[in-house]
Structures are given as C-alpha cells and as structure tokens.
Write an enzyme that holds these catalytic residues in place. Structure first.
Site, short mmCIF file in Angstrom:
data_model
loop_
_atom_site.label_atom_id
_atom_site.label_comp_id
_atom_site.label_asym_id
_atom_site.label_seq_id
_atom_site.Cartn_x
_atom_site.Cartn_y
_atom_site.Cartn_z
N HIS A 173 16.29 20.34 41.05
CA HIS A 173 15.84 18.96 41.29
C HIS A 173 15.24 18.79 42.69
O HIS A 173 14.57 17.80 42.95
CB HIS A 173 17.02 18.00 41.11
CG HIS A 173 17.47 17.88 39.67
ND1 HIS A 173 17.25 16.77 38.90
CD2 HIS A 173 18.11 18.77 38.86
CE1 HIS A 173 17.74 16.96 37.68
NE2 HIS A 173 18.27 18.16 37.64
N ASP A 397 10.65 15.71 49.46
CA ASP A 397 11.50 15.14 48.41
C ASP A 397 11.18 15.85 47.11
O ASP A 397 9.99 16.03 46.79
CB ASP A 397 11.17 13.64 48.27
CG ASP A 397 12.38 12.79 47.95
OD1 ASP A 397 13.28 13.31 47.27
OD2 ASP A 397 12.42 11.63 48.37
#
Ligand code: G6P
Length: 506
Positions: A173, A397
């Site tokens: 992720h 991110d």
C-alpha cells in the site's frame, strides 16, 4: 490450480479492519471499520468462505477476551476474523520498530528518519513467523493468501520455511523506493527474496513497480517479460551461499501496478444523507460564508504538514484578499504516538499553527482551525461536503485516499482538489486536480489563490472529471484486477494511466 471463485481466500493484514472498544463490564465490543478495503474484500471472503487474519488493534486484551467480540462481528459480516495478538515487546520491535521506524521512512524515501536497529529486524522475523503460524492453522490445500502491506513482507517465505507453503499474493500500500534508497537497508537481500515468494506482487503505481523491478534486476539478475501494467518476471535459482536469506528455486512471478480505489458509491451516498448535509451546512455557517480549505491527514512526517502550513502562511502574505475570506480547517489524526519523530512533528505543527494564527488573527477571524483527534465517518463526510478546497501536500504517499474520498463526497461538484504530485493518486487525478510540488512553497500558495478565485464553471468541469475517475477505478475494480491476475495465470494488461510527469507548463 488457479484460484477460482470457489476456492477460499485468506486475507492477512497487520491490522484487522475492525474497531475494538472495551465495555464498562470489562468485555469487548468490535465493529467493522469504515475503510474501502473491508467493503471490497468482505464480499469476496463471504462468497469464498474466507478468513481475515490480523492484529485487533489492542494489547490491553487477551485473545480469550477479544474472541467473543470477533465471533459476533464475523457472524454479522459472514466471514471469519481471526486475531494475532502482540506482546508489548513485539509492539515495540515489530510494529513501532522495524515496520514504522525502518520500512515506513525508507519506503517514503526519508531514510534519515530510519532507525536501523538489529533487534528490530529480529522482532520483524519473529512476528512474521507468528502470522505464518496463524495462517498455517487455517490454510487448506487450494486456498489463496492475499497479504497486505509492508509489515508482512516475509510471510510467504516463513510459510515455506515452516514446510507449509501456500499460494500467496502481496500488495504494497506504500510506495516502493528507488534503488539507491533501498540499497541502504541492511536486510535488503532477505526482504527482496521473501517478496519474490509471492505471486502476484502488486504496487500502487507504475513508478513503484519500476523501482521494484530495478532493485530485483540488480540484486537477483531477474528477466522481465511483457510491457503492460502486469509483467512476468523470471527469477533464476539463487543458492544459499549467494547472500543472506536462504536459497530460492528458479521460478516466475507476476508484478503489476494496481492503484487502489475507494468505495465511491458508499462515500457519495453518505454525503447525500440528510444528517450529513445538515452538519455540512452548520460547518459552513460556522465560518460565515468564507471558503473552507480542508486538510485531513494522519499525524505523519510523510504528509508534508509543515509544508502545507508554510504555503498557507505564504499565501496570506502574498494575497491579502484571502484575509477574512478563507479558513484552513486542518484535522490531524493521532498516529504511532510512541515514535519520537511523530511526537516531534506534533510539537512542530502546533508551534507553527500558533505562530501563523498569532500573526494573522483579527477580531472575528482565526485563519487556521486545528483539530487533533479521530473523526467519525459521518463528520468526515460533512467536512468533505462543506469544503471548497481540499489541500493535500504529501511529500510521498502510496495513494492518498483522502483525495479520492473528497471527490466522491463532492456531490455538489463545486470543490477544488489541490494534490501533491508525489501522491500515488496524482497519476489518476492529474487531469482534474491542481497538482503541486509540496516543496515549492510559492507554487502551493499560488495554487491556493488559484483555487480560491476559480470560476464555478471550471470547478464543476474539473470535479466532474475527478469523480468519473474515482467512480470508474473504485476499490472493487482494484480487487478484481489483482485477483484476476491469479486466475488469468500471469501476464495481463490493466489499462491504468501512465505515471504523472511534470512538464514546464504544469
Ligand atoms: C498506512 C499503511 C497502513 C496502515 C495505516 C495506518 O496507510 O499503509 O497499512 O494501517 O497507514 O497506520 P497504523 O500504523 O495505525 O496501522
């Protein structure tokens, strides 16, 4: 045998997607969290009769104490949630230590935040073995294991070393770092060898996948076949003598880019509820017709919070017309509070907010509204709906789901998304968002001014584009794309957009 719809899926993540609360009588209550992952995976688990294994989020309860709560929630969702409990020592070495003081900063290119303690690595191995034992207890031949995120990169390797190999895929992720950053990891061989025991291996963006492929080419001399968003990698046999981590036989694995989405419809439906609309109207009334610039971030040094505050201060200096006309409403969600860098960041933010408010506040206007607490799903949706501008300035991110949730909740289509080009979401949202480089303080300030003055027609056009992408590339499509690779047996092209690359005109 490829996993079809009938074979069981076992999902493993560090945290179970549940929220546990202690009742007054000492027993525990669990309910499902509101994330996209649970909405996407529970239907698959229910259909295949699967199990979700993970830590229930507390070390204050024993397994026997949490089991009744998990049984009740398992019954409600129609699939089984199985706990892995941590000791205090495991929390320190595995969760705070290796996962969040080594891998987390390294994978976000912030290697000066890394604390390469050898004991952390031992704890990581021990806890990965513990998860492997929990999987071995429930796994049956033909099951497919889907492992999530950086806490559990050794899991497939541990299962094989225990003599209980299970076919397993892995999805990261977070971002995956470039070679020159990854090479600093003292356990780089072991981590990569263990990752190569998964098939498929999934990343958020083509950029992350490219970084990973470069690392395995250099360290393991692999060959790559195919050019689509999923490629097949041939891994030559590696002997135990070639480096730490043990031998691996010759084999092939699929490696792909699968950008995670959200449950678009659920978020949009929530924003259309009467209570949420009423809350949003009250929030707007509280700031008396000013534009709301919204920030929602976990307290984390990857989120670029000081950069955001400096850019806002810069905008107030350079564009005095913003005075009394905007509020920055910044929610910071507490996180990983035992790690010194996180404590330090909180002090830095609160100092900066105090300075900016001290400098600009006038009677009737406090420019920054700052909140440090968890936000419920309904309140969050109300803020998304009320916000005229969402401001996301991550330094790096994996995806940034706040960006996607904001778009889904913007059912009136009038909000502007300002998004860091270093968030994974930038690749998909580059056409509708105002992309910014968070290190360019003047540039972010100019984007704030541009969003503030953007005509309604342009706002609507941009938001329509954004919502279309977030709707089409939702979390259900993401799960299908990842699991589809296992049924299609390797190579596949998942038509996702290319990386975002800045140009002189952007
Ligand atoms: C990131 C990670 C997740 C993690 C989440 C919250 O999004 O990719 O795996 O669960 O942060 O962090 P926490 O340490 O509280 O689980």
């Amino acid at each position: 045998m490829p996993p079809g719809d009938k074979e069981r899926l076992i999902v493993v993540s560090n945290r179970l997607p549940l929220v546990l609360n202690a009742r007054e009588d000492g027993t525990w209550d669990a309910k499902g969290s509101s994330g996209g992952l649970i909405s996407a995976l529970v239907p698959v688990l229910r259909r295949r009769g699967g199990v979700w294994i993970g830590w229930p989020g507390t070390i204050d309860a024993t397994r026997a104490e949490v089991e009744p709560a998990l049984a009740a929630v398992s019954e409600a969702y129609g699939c089984t949630f199985k706990p892995v409990m941590f000791t205090q020592q495991e929390m320190e070495g595995f969760y705070f230590g290796f996962s969040n003081e080594v891998i987390w900063p390294l994978f976000h290119d912030l290697f000066t935040n890394c604390n390469f303690q050898p004991d952390y690595w031992k704890a990581y191995q021990t806890v990965n073995r513990k998860f492997a034992a929990a999987v071995a207890e429930v796994a049956r031949p033909g099951d497919f294991l889907w492992v999530h995120d950086y806490h559990l990169m050794d899991l497939a390797g541990e299962l094989r070393r225990m003599g209980r190999p299970v076919r397993a895929g892995f999805f990261l992720h977070t971002p995956f770092p470039p070679l020159e950053i990854f090479l600093r990891l003292p356990w780089r061989f072991e981590i990569l060898r263990n990752l190569l025991e998964f098939d498929p291996i999934g990343f958020q963006t083509l950029h992350d996948r490219r970084n990973f492929l470069t690392c395995i080419k250099v360290l393991f001399n692999v060959r790559v076949k195919g050019t689509g968003s999923v490629v097949r990698v041939h891994v030559p046999a590696v002997g135990a003598e070639a480096g730490p981590g043990g031998a691996i036989p010759e084999h092939s694995v699929s490696v792909g880019a699968f950008p995670i989405g959200i449950d678009f419809q659920a978020t949009a439906n929530m924003a259309m509820r009467d209570e949420v609309r009423a809350k949003a109207a009250a929030l707007k009334a509280d700031i008396r017709g000013r534009q709301m610039i919204l920030g929602v971030d976990r307290l984390d040094y990857t989120k670029g919070l000081p950069n955001k505050l400096q850019a806002f201060r810069n905008a107030l200096h350079r564009y005095p017309e913003l005075h009394h006309r905007v509020n920055l409403v910044q929610h910071v969600v507490p996180s990983r509070k035992e790690i010194p860098d996180y404590q330090q960041l909180r002090l830095e933010l609160e100092h900066l907010i105090g300075q900016i408010n001290g400098e600009f506040t006038e009677s009737g206007w406090v420019p920054i509204h700052y909140m440090f607490h968890h936000l419920g799903a309904e309140d969050l949706a109300a803020y998304y709906l009320a916000a005229d501008i969402a401001l996301i300035t991550s330094l790096k991110d994996g995806m940034n789901l706040v960006a996607k949730e904001y778009c889904a909740a913007q059912v009136e289509h009038t909000g502007v998304l300002i998004l860091s080009e270093f968030a994974g979401a930038a690749a998909q949202l580059q056409r509708g968002a105002l992309l910014v480089n968070p290190y360019d303080i003047d540039g972010v300030a100019a984007a704030i001014q541009r969003a503030f003055t953007m005509p309604e027609k342009e706002r609507r056009e941009r938001m329509r584009l954004l919502r279309r992408t977030v709707r089409n590339e939702d979390v259900y499509r993401w799960a299908d794309a990842f699991l589809g690779v296992t049924t299609r047996g390797g190579l596949a092209h998942v038509p996702y957009p290319e990386d975002y690359l800045p140009s002189a005109s952007s």
